[in-house]
Design an enzyme around this catalytic site. Structure first.
Site, PDB file in Angstrom:
ATOM      1  N   GLU A  79       0.835  -1.218   0.000  1.00 58.17           N
ATOM      2  CA  GLU A  79       0.000   0.000   0.000  1.00 58.17           C
ATOM      3  C   GLU A  79       0.865   1.261   0.000  1.00 58.17           C
ATOM      4  OE1 GLU A  79      -3.387  -0.009   2.605  1.00 58.17           O
ATOM      5  OE2 GLU A  79      -3.439   2.183   2.662  1.00 58.17           O
ATOM      6  N   LYS A 268      -7.629  -0.530  11.180  1.00 57.10           N
ATOM      7  CA  LYS A 268      -7.036  -1.034   9.924  1.00 57.10           C
ATOM      8  C   LYS A 268      -5.776  -0.241   9.615  1.00 57.10           C
ATOM      9  CE  LYS A 268      -6.391  -1.327   5.312  1.00 57.10           C
ATOM     10  NZ  LYS A 268      -5.484  -0.514   4.485  1.00 57.10           N
ATOM     11  N   ASP A 284       3.604 -14.323  11.771  1.00 53.87           N
ATOM     12  CA  ASP A 284       2.282 -14.663  11.251  1.00 53.87           C
ATOM     13  C   ASP A 284       1.322 -13.469  11.417  1.00 53.87           C
ATOM     14  OD1 ASP A 284      -0.266 -15.637  10.837  1.00 53.87           O
ATOM     15  OD2 ASP A 284       0.046 -17.496  11.949  1.00 53.87           O
ATOM     16  N   HIS A 381      -1.979  10.222  -0.567  1.00 52.58           N
ATOM     17  CA  HIS A 381      -2.300   8.989  -1.286  1.00 52.58           C
ATOM     18  C   HIS A 381      -2.191   9.178  -2.781  1.00 52.58           C
ATOM     19  CE1 HIS A 381      -4.565   5.778   1.137  1.00 52.58           C
ATOM     20  NE2 HIS A 381      -3.519   6.199   1.788  1.00 52.58           N
TER      21      HIS A 381
HETATM   22  C1  MEV Z   1      -5.796   3.391   4.777  1.00 55.55           C
HETATM   23  O1  MEV Z   1      -5.179   2.183   4.460  1.00 55.55           O
HETATM   24  C2  MEV Z   1      -5.799   3.602   6.260  1.00 55.55           C
HETATM   25  C3  MEV Z   1      -6.583   4.798   6.769  1.00 55.55           C
HETATM   26  O2  MEV Z   1      -7.930   4.744   6.284  1.00 55.55           O
HETATM   27  C4  MEV Z   1      -6.564   4.739   8.255  1.00 55.55           C
HETATM   28  C5  MEV Z   1      -7.462   5.747   8.945  1.00 55.55           C
HETATM   29  O3  MEV Z   1      -8.474   6.162   8.379  1.00 55.55           O
HETATM   30  O4  MEV Z   1      -7.146   6.054  10.111  1.00 55.55           O
HETATM   31  C6  MEV Z   1      -6.007   6.089   6.256  1.00 55.55           C
END
Ligand code: MEV
Length: 428
Positions: A79, A268, A284, A381
């Protein structure tokens, strides 16, 4: 598909796949292999039916100051922006004292699930009377772990509320620097077999049954925390006054604490960092993920793994989660890049690595939330996204240079980049 596919040679398997794809050659199969035959073979043996190596970028995030020691962290992730975000947070916090970690506990757990359809008092009595024998019979398996300072901590029988006549034997162990999966599973199976024998010797074979034995990937007693803090003096951060910035930051963390919809995305983002380092060290990541999310829901409501506080002008930001990893065994010596990662980290103990991983998770979360409450996430991004799209169009170096400039104030999308390349194909 052939019956007995696994029995085919690697080349035969590749041929089957190529036939399936209706072609005779495919980039991404044979041309991904290591030159050294023995190394390639080792990779193939990690799994089954291996026909290629699947590459992911191996990046590094410098400037991590963790427990007063400087680190460059290896990160394996596909990513874009993840490594850059980690490095940005690391640099920021290295100027404010760095990360302080704490191991809360290092206990790992395994279970033997069994059923008994007579009075439970009988089962508990036999179990308590057999415990010493059961533990003594594990000595062959646990000897080496005992010598290293680990081994069995406790063995307990419990009912399984909600399931009639069902019980679990809980084994708690310390596995030192090993992740310990094989150790735990072998010990459990040994105890299960011996307990079954004891039950049969006492003529309970028609009433007692071992269902299965397995380690638990939920390790709420193998927990680490990491923390950063600073005095909110009057300084500027991303065009904001620091006090306003950290108040808004805390609000964003509180939102993730109260709103599960947000907490999942929030966590996430934390796992973007954690998984990348777990993977880079040959550990793992599925186990770490499963456990982290279960821990995030331990109160009965899924919530944020990080926490922010403001008290007397001090902003503090912390993470706490279970991380069961190893720095010996497993892939650590088999995968050359896992070995390299551990070398890069100065060959840490499992305790130290747990702290490093938690700190990276915290850093990752800091950067993500920092972007969210200031520029928005798309700005960073999209810069990386632009490069990926240009790569898909095989753009030349010159085209990349001009495109970066062109898109600095425009929205990046697949079609806008394509139009740009068509329009500028003559002039560049
Ligand atoms: C993207 O992989 C992760 C984010 O969405 C985490 C977040 O929103 O805190 C940018």
């Amino acid at each position: 598909m052939n019956i007995g596919f696994s029995k085919l040679t690697k080349q035969e398997k590749i041929d089957v796949i190529l036939a399936e794809l209706n072609c005779s050659e495919k980039v991404g199969l044979v041309d991904t292999e290591y030159k050294e035959e023995a190394l390639q073979k080792r990779f193939e043996n990690f799994s089954e039916n291996t026909i290629a190596n699947f590459h992911l970028p191996y990046g590094v995030a410098p400037n991590f100051l963790i427990d007063k020691k400087e680190y460059i962290l290896p990160m394996v992730t596909e990513e874009s922006s993840v490594v850059a975000a980690a490095a940005k947070a690391a640099k920021f916090w290295s100027q404010h004292g760095g990360f302080q970690t704490k191991i809360e506990s290092m206990i790992k757990i395994g279970h033997i699930y069994c059923t008994f359809d007579l009075d439970k008092k009988i089962l508990f009595k036999i179990f308590e009377n057999s415990k010493e024998i059961l533990l003594n019979k594990t000595i062959e398996i646990t000897k080496r772990m005992d010598e290293r300072g680990g081994g069995i901590e406790s063995l307990q029988l419990k009912t399984l509320p909600g399931l009639k006549n069902t019980y679990k034997i809980i084994l708690k162990v310390k596995t030192c620097d090993a992740m310990g999966a094989n150790f735990i599973n072998s010990t459990l199976e040994n105890i299960a077999e011996n307990f079954n024998e004891i039950m049969c010797d006492q003529y309970f074979e028609n009433h007692f049954e071992i269902i299965f034995s397995i380690l638990s990937n939920y390790t709420p007693e193998c927990v680490v925390s990491s923390k950063v803090s600073l005095k909110m003096d009057d300084f500027q951060i991303d065009g904001m006054n620091s006090v306003d910035f950290f108040k808004k930051f805390k609000k964003a963390i509180d939102i993730a604490k109260f709103d599960t919809d947000r907490a999942v995305t929030h966590n996430k983002g934390i796992m973007n960092g954690i998984d990348s380092l777990v993977l880079a060290t040959g550990n793992d990541f599925r186990a770490i993920e499963a456990c982290a999310h279960a821990y995030a829901a331990r109160s009965g409501r899924y919530t944020s793994l990080t926490n922010a506080e403001i008290e007397n002008d001090i902003f503090s930001f912390s993470i706490e989660l279970p991380i069961s990893i190893g720095t010996i065994g497993g892939l650590t010596k088999l995968h050359p890049l896992a070995t390299l990662s551990l070398d890069l980290l100065d060959n840490p103990s499992a305790r130290v690595l747990m702290g490093i991983i938690a700190s990276l998770g915290l850093a990752q979360n800091f950067s993500a939330v920092r972007s969210l409450i200031t520029t928005g996430i798309q700005k960073g991004h999209m810069r990386m996204h632009l490069l990926n799209i240009l790569g898909q169009f095989d753009a030349s170096e010159e085209q990349v240079k001009v495109a970066k400039d062109f898109f600095s104030d425009k929205v990046v999308s697949y079609s806008s980049v394509r139009s740009f390349l068509i329009e500028h194909s003559q002039s560049i």
